[in-house]
Write a protein that holds these residues in place. Structure first.
Motif, PDB file in Angstrom:
ATOM      1  N   ARG A   1      -3.710   9.752   0.650  1.00 43.62           N
ATOM      2  CA  ARG A   1      -4.505   8.618   0.193  1.00 43.62           C
ATOM      3  C   ARG A   1      -5.049   7.823   1.381  1.00 43.62           C
ATOM      4  O   ARG A   1      -6.205   7.417   1.411  1.00 43.62           O
TER       5      ARG A   1
ATOM      6  N   SER B   1       0.818  -1.218   0.000  1.00 44.50           N
ATOM      7  CA  SER B   1       0.000   0.000   0.000  1.00 44.50           C
ATOM      8  C   SER B   1       0.850   1.264   0.000  1.00 44.50           C
ATOM      9  O   SER B   1       0.353   2.335  -0.301  1.00 44.50           O
ATOM     10  N   VAL B   2       2.139   1.183   0.377  1.00 43.13           N
ATOM     11  CA  VAL B   2       3.002   2.369   0.278  1.00 43.13           C
ATOM     12  C   VAL B   2       3.917   2.259  -0.941  1.00 43.13           C
ATOM     13  O   VAL B   2       4.905   2.983  -1.058  1.00 43.13           O
TER      14      VAL B   2
ATOM     15  N   ILE C   1       1.008   9.551   0.057  1.00 44.26           N
ATOM     16  CA  ILE C   1       0.579   8.361   0.809  1.00 44.26           C
ATOM     17  C   ILE C   1      -0.330   8.763   1.964  1.00 44.26           C
ATOM     18  O   ILE C   1      -1.399   8.181   2.178  1.00 44.26           O
TER      19      ILE C   1
ATOM     20  N   ARG D   1       8.857   5.352   3.797  1.00 42.20           N
ATOM     21  CA  ARG D   1       7.627   4.642   3.442  1.00 42.20           C
ATOM     22  C   ARG D   1       7.542   3.296   4.167  1.00 42.20           C
ATOM     23  O   ARG D   1       6.446   2.858   4.538  1.00 42.20           O
TER      24      ARG D   1
END
Ligand SMILES: Nc1ncnc2c1ncn2[C@@H]1O[C@H](COP(=O)(O)OP(=O)(O)OP(=O)(O)O)[C@@H](O)[C@H]1O
Ligand SMILES: [Mg+2]
Lengths: 375, 281
Positions: free
Chosen positions: B207, B149-150, B204, B170
């Protein structure tokens, strides 16, 4: 290891035969007497008289003299033990098949015969397994016949490091009359060692007392310190050796204890350094949810692994040392027992926990924010 | 009906905002005093802040104004000297160390300026860490999903030394969100990054906030980064001096970064509260 040595020495002495007393000439302790009157064959005969010494069973006698031996393959300067015919049983020295121990006939005739230990056989005939029975060798330039070879013995005698197979036996009379002039003042011959067997084990002390009383009288001794002979009980030897090995065990344990302490402090130091170096890591772990016990466990496991690795290395070194020791002294059996391995593993794990506890507690107590801020 | 439950928490009413969202963070008169020998440093002097579910907030203020102190308290890494802190309705200002560890593990994801990754540990193992301490199952799968997801699905086995600064940060974000916390707290997460990596990190965060509704609070000195959030809290000398909504937050990766001076001007206008410009950083 300490225990291995103890067992080894005890078994060594059991090889001497049972309920034995050794009687031999020795310098007096007191300065009031300086001369040594040798033990004579006449005195031995008296002691064998049950009216004088009822507790004595048999006496094997021994007179020792240095001599030059020459065989077909080599020569040697050795101490020849002149022994009585009963020596073989008293001292438990069997002869290899094909030969025979010195007989009473040999003693009576002062026969020119010898018994050889395997080391001497190797020197004189070039091969340890050679059977020289019936062949002649020269002793002090006179011809002697080999009548037997002594069964090989692991080691023995009083000197642990002496080679029990580097011996030559001849009839005691031969040594006394042909190889030396061992006359005593009372018209007998010199006896260097009496191997006295008591009638039974309970009579050992009585036999020793009878010998002492008789020899004191025969040698004109008035004080204990003037005694020109020693009486040694095999059991006494065993206890004093037990004390020596006991001291050895204590000594080894102390060294082990000190090593454990030093090693433990070393581990504590390594762990303290590790905890300090990893302060930020500890902070991070706490920041993501590690509790006291998590951090404590992590560092305890690390120190236990560290000391276990040390323990395993130590066990491997010990095993190597025992292998090398056995190669160096073949008569010594050094075994790495499973007890020792389990003990060593357990102790090193304990050392890891004990000395790792303080650093681990220090790590576990850190406040996350202080640990994260640490530079 | 559940009044008796609330009274256990000191008769605490959980604040609700205009849109009906519950407060995730509710701090009341929080003060923090550092004692250094005889000297007392008042890092926070009574701060009241409510942060609601799904908020996206930046905290700004000059150096030494107490931003990090506040973040550490919000992240349960430190405890206030005075005042109350209700996290998800639970009073955490009086909790024991063990309970705080549980709260940090379950409810908070913390991202640091200096990444704070473990050396010689793969990205996957780093992200698994909170799951290990939380006693969760299926760790490798969940950690891999978080890294996915990152945008680091292809870097699972990389060590920190094999990753760029932005990638390392991240990984740290993946570690913060793997336990599905109520909020992510970040103290200057872009402080050690160049503007492009910083922009990636902002994407990130945006989101996560937009798609998963995760509450994000971070500290920044960079006004342009701050304009990506929806609310800015200004601190000075241990007090909140302004708390403003941003009408039109920037979308990370879309807007070009203007000059520093222009940027400052915009932010100053947008959040004007009567102070001077140099109080922003
Ligand atoms: N551990 C500490 N011990 C003593 N004083 C501290 C400690 N941490 C912070 N302070 C002091 O508290 C005040 C607030 O510090 P804080 O780190 O919260 O500032 P900040 O707003 O994060 O600053 P920066 O923008 O430079 O990171 C400062 O005056 C600082 O010197
Ligand atoms: Mg700071």
């Amino acid at each position: 290891m300490g225990r291995g040595v103890e067992d080894f020495i005890a078994s060594e002495f059991e090889g001497l035969g049972s309920n034995l007393l050794f009687v031999f000439s020795s310098p007096p302790e007191s300065e009031t007497r300086v001369t040594i009157q040798p033990i004579s064959t006449n005195e031995v005969d008296d002691l064998l008289n049950p009216r004088i010494a009822p507790s004595i069973g048999t006496i094997a006698t021994e007179t020792i003299v240095g001599a030059q031996l020459v065989g077909p393959q080599g020569s040697a300067q050795v101490a020849i033990s002149g022994v009585s015919a009963n020596y073989g049983e008293v001292r438990a020295r069997p002869v290899l098949p094909g030969g025979a121990f010195i007989s009473q006939g040999d003693v009576d005739a002062a026969a020119r015969v010898v018994l050889l230990g395997t080391t001497v056989v190797e020197t004189l005939f070039g091969d340890k397994s050679y059977n020289p029975v019936g062949e002649d060798i020269r002793v002090n330039n006179r011809s002697f016949t080999v009548i037997g070879v002594l069964e090989e013995q692991e080691s023995g005698g009083l000197g642990i490091l002496d080679d029990a197979n580097n011996v030559v036996f001849a009839p005691i009379t031969t040594v006394q009359t042909r190889l030396s002039q061992a006359r005593t003042r009372d018209g007998g011959y010199r006896v260097d060692v009496m191997h006295v067997q008591a009638v039974n084990e309970e009579s050992m002390d009585a036999a020793a007392l009878e010998i002492e009383t008789y020899l004191n009288d025969a040698h004109g001794i008035e004080f204990q310190g003037e005694q020109d002979f020693s009486i040694i009980n095999q059991a006494d030897l065993l206890t004093s050796l037990g004390q020596i090995t006991g001291v050895l065990t204590i000594f080894l344990s102390m060294i082990a204890g000190i090593s454990l302490l030093v090693g433990g402090i070393g581990i504590m130091n390594i762990m303290l350094v590790s905890v300090t170096e990893r302060t930020r890591e500890i902070g991070l772990r706490k920041a993501v949810g590690a509790r006291f016990g998590d951090v404590l466990g992590q560092f305890l496991i690390e120190s236990v692994v560290l000391s276990l690795v040390g323990g395993i290395l130590g066990i491997m070194l010990g095993w190597l040392a025992s292998v090398i020791g056995e190669l160096a002294v073949p008569t010594l059996t050094l075994t790495l027992t499973s007890d020792a391995v389990i003990l060593a593993t357990g102790v090193s794990a304990f050392v890891g926990i004990f000395f790792g506890l303080y650093p681990a507690v220090r790590a576990a107590r850190m406040k996350p924010i202080d640990a994260l801020r640490f530079e | 009906m559940f009044g008796f439950l609330k009274s256990k928490n000191g008769a605490h009413e959980r604040p609700v905002d205009a849109q009906g969202r519950h407060a995730v963070i509710d701090i009341r008169r929080v003060a923090k005093v550092y004692k250094m020998g005889d000297i007392e440093v008042h890092a926070l002097r009574g701060v009241d802040v409510q942060i609601y579910e799904g908020d996206f907030i930046s905290i700004m203020g000059p150096s030494g104004s107490g931003k990090s102190t506040l973040m550490n308290i919000l992240g349960c890494l430190d405890q206030p000297s005075q005042g109350e802190y209700y996290l998800d309705g639970e009073n955490v200002s009086k909790l024991s160390e063990g309970d705080l560890a549980r709260v940090r593990n379950k409810k908070i994801g913390f991202v640091f300026q200096s990444f704070n990754l473990l050396k010689r540990t793969s990205a996957l193992r780093q992200v698994e860490l909170p799951l290990i301490y939380g006693g969760a199952g299926g760790r490798a799968k969940r950690a891999a999903a978080a890294l996915e997801s990152v945008g680091l699905g292809n870097r699972l086995d990389h060590l920190p030394s094999e990753l760029s600064g932005g990638q390392q940060q991240r990984v740290a974000i993946a570690r913060a969100l793997v336990n599905e916390p109520a909020m992510i707290l970040a103290d200057e997460p872009t402080g050690n990054l160049d503007s492009r990596s910083g922009s990636e990190v902002m994407q990130i965060f945006q989101r996560l906030n937009r798609e998963q509704g995760i509450t994000v609070v971070f500290v920044t000195h960079d006004p342009w980064i701050a304009r990506h959030t929806r609310r800015i809290i200004m601190l000075r000398d241990g007090l909140v001096i302004a708390d403003r909504e941003i009408a039109h937050p920037l979308v990370a990766g879309e807007a070009e970064r203007p000059s520093e001076a222009d940027e400052m001007e915009t932010l100053f206008k947008e959040t004007y509260y009567g102070g001077k410009k140099d109080e922003y950083n």
